[in-house]
Design a protein around this motif. Structure first.
Motif, PDB file in Angstrom:
ATOM      1  N   ILE A 266       0.785  -1.108   0.226  1.00 29.24           N
ATOM      2  CA  ILE A 266       0.102  -0.007   0.099  1.00 29.24           C
ATOM      3  C   ILE A 266       0.915   1.247  -0.015  1.00 29.24           C
ATOM      4  N   GLY A 267       2.055   1.213   0.708  1.00 26.18           N
ATOM      5  CA  GLY A 267       2.883   2.431   0.725  1.00 26.18           C
ATOM      6  C   GLY A 267       3.667   2.636  -0.480  1.00 26.18           C
ATOM      7  N   ASN A 268       3.990   1.952  -1.143  1.00 29.14           N
ATOM      8  CA  ASN A 268       4.491   1.773  -2.624  1.00 29.14           C
ATOM      9  C   ASN A 268       3.430   2.193  -3.443  1.00 29.14           C
ATOM     10  N   PHE A 269       2.348   1.485  -3.638  1.00 27.20           N
ATOM     11  CA  PHE A 269       1.377   1.946  -4.493  1.00 27.20           C
ATOM     12  C   PHE A 269       0.744   3.181  -4.144  1.00 27.20           C
ATOM     13  N   SER A 270       0.606   3.838  -3.074  1.00 30.98           N
ATOM     14  CA  SER A 270       0.317   4.998  -2.727  1.00 30.98           C
ATOM     15  C   SER A 270       1.263   6.042  -3.513  1.00 30.98           C
ATOM     16  N   LYS A 271       2.636   5.829  -3.325  1.00 33.24           N
ATOM     17  CA  LYS A 271       3.500   6.766  -3.957  1.00 33.24           C
ATOM     18  C   LYS A 271       3.449   6.722  -5.760  1.00 33.24           C
ATOM     19  N   LYS A 272       3.027   5.567  -5.903  1.00 31.00           N
ATOM     20  CA  LYS A 272       3.070   5.379  -7.515  1.00 31.00           C
ATOM     21  C   LYS A 272       1.751   5.929  -8.207  1.00 31.00           C
ATOM     22  N   VAL A 273       0.709   5.973  -7.665  1.00 33.21           N
ATOM     23  CA  VAL A 273      -0.670   6.531  -7.912  1.00 33.21           C
ATOM     24  C   VAL A 273      -0.766   7.975  -7.430  1.00 33.21           C
ATOM     25  N   GLY A 274      -0.080   8.418  -6.508  1.00 35.57           N
ATOM     26  CA  GLY A 274      -0.235   9.845  -5.965  1.00 35.57           C
ATOM     27  C   GLY A 274      -1.426  10.075  -5.274  1.00 35.57           C
ATOM     28  N   LEU A 275      -1.608   8.904  -4.422  1.00 38.96           N
ATOM     29  CA  LEU A 275      -2.965   9.116  -3.300  1.00 38.96           C
ATOM     30  C   LEU A 275      -2.263   8.601  -2.203  1.00 38.96           C
ATOM     31  N   SER A 276      -2.749   9.234  -1.019  1.00 42.87           N
ATOM     32  CA  SER A 276      -2.379   8.938   0.277  1.00 42.87           C
ATOM     33  C   SER A 276      -2.668   7.704   0.579  1.00 42.87           C
ATOM     34  N   ILE A 277      -2.266   6.978   1.647  1.00 40.92           N
ATOM     35  CA  ILE A 277      -2.527   5.791   2.016  1.00 40.92           C
ATOM     36  C   ILE A 277      -4.046   5.706   2.593  1.00 40.92           C
ATOM     37  N   ASP A 278      -4.301   6.922   3.409  1.00 42.54           N
ATOM     38  CA  ASP A 278      -5.672   7.032   3.912  1.00 42.54           C
ATOM     39  C   ASP A 278      -6.857   7.102   2.719  1.00 42.54           C
ATOM     40  N   THR A 279      -6.433   7.818   1.578  1.00 39.40           N
ATOM     41  CA  THR A 279      -7.402   7.806   0.521  1.00 39.40           C
ATOM     42  C   THR A 279      -7.612   6.378  -0.108  1.00 39.40           C
ATOM     43  N   LEU A 280      -6.459   5.446  -0.399  1.00 43.43           N
ATOM     44  CA  LEU A 280      -6.617   4.468  -0.843  1.00 43.43           C
ATOM     45  C   LEU A 280      -7.515   3.463   0.070  1.00 43.43           C
ATOM     46  N   ARG A 281      -7.438   3.442   1.274  1.00 42.97           N
ATOM     47  CA  ARG A 281      -7.921   2.959   2.341  1.00 42.97           C
ATOM     48  C   ARG A 281      -9.618   3.290   2.305  1.00 42.97           C
ATOM     49  N   TYR A 282      -9.815   4.610   2.058  1.00 41.87           N
ATOM     50  CA  TYR A 282     -11.236   5.139   1.919  1.00 41.87           C
ATOM     51  C   TYR A 282     -11.758   4.465   0.651  1.00 41.87           C
TER      52      TYR A 282
END
Length: 125
Positions: free
Chosen positions: A5-21
């Motif tokens: 999730i951390g690497n993906f967050s950086k890749k797609v330009g979204l925060s981890i919180d946004t991905l979880r949301y």
């Protein structure tokens, strides 16, 4: 390639919180690895890019959720997904027409002011 999730967050330009949301709202359903951690792949990255684009073109989150549900149901929902995109296209087209009318109004007003300034300048004021 698989991303945490951390690497993906950086890749797609979204925060981890946004991905979880997004996951909570069922916009994205990440896979889980053998120790039950979220993992993402290139298909997920492409899907996130599509979601971001839908947001950019003004599609309401409710409609994006509807689209996501249909997407995860598979190819039998293509017609319904196309309908959602078609509706958004119609809204964008209407918005473009409104913007075009506003631009004409604005340009007309600007031409009036430019004419007034030229007349004032020609009078030597």
């Amino acid at each position: 390639m698989v991303y945490t999730i951390g690497n993906f967050s950086k890749k797609v330009g979204l925060s981890i919180d946004t991905l979880r949301y997004y996951e909570k709202e069922k916009l994205i359903i990440p896979k889980r690895n053998e120790i039950n951690r979220r993992v993402y792949d290139e298909d997920d990255a492409a899907w996130i890019a599509f979601i971001k684009r839908l947001k950019e073109i003004g599609m309401p989150i409710k409609k994006i959720k509807e689209y996501a549900v249909l997407r995860y149901q598979g190819e039998e929902t293509i017609e319904l997904r196309l309908e959602l995109l078609d509706n958004q296209h119609a809204l964008l087209t209407k918005r473009r027409e409104e913007i075009d009318q506003s631009l004409v109004f604005l340009m007309d007003k600007m031409m009036i002011y430019k004419s007034l300034l030229e007349a004032k300048h020609d009078q030597g004021v």
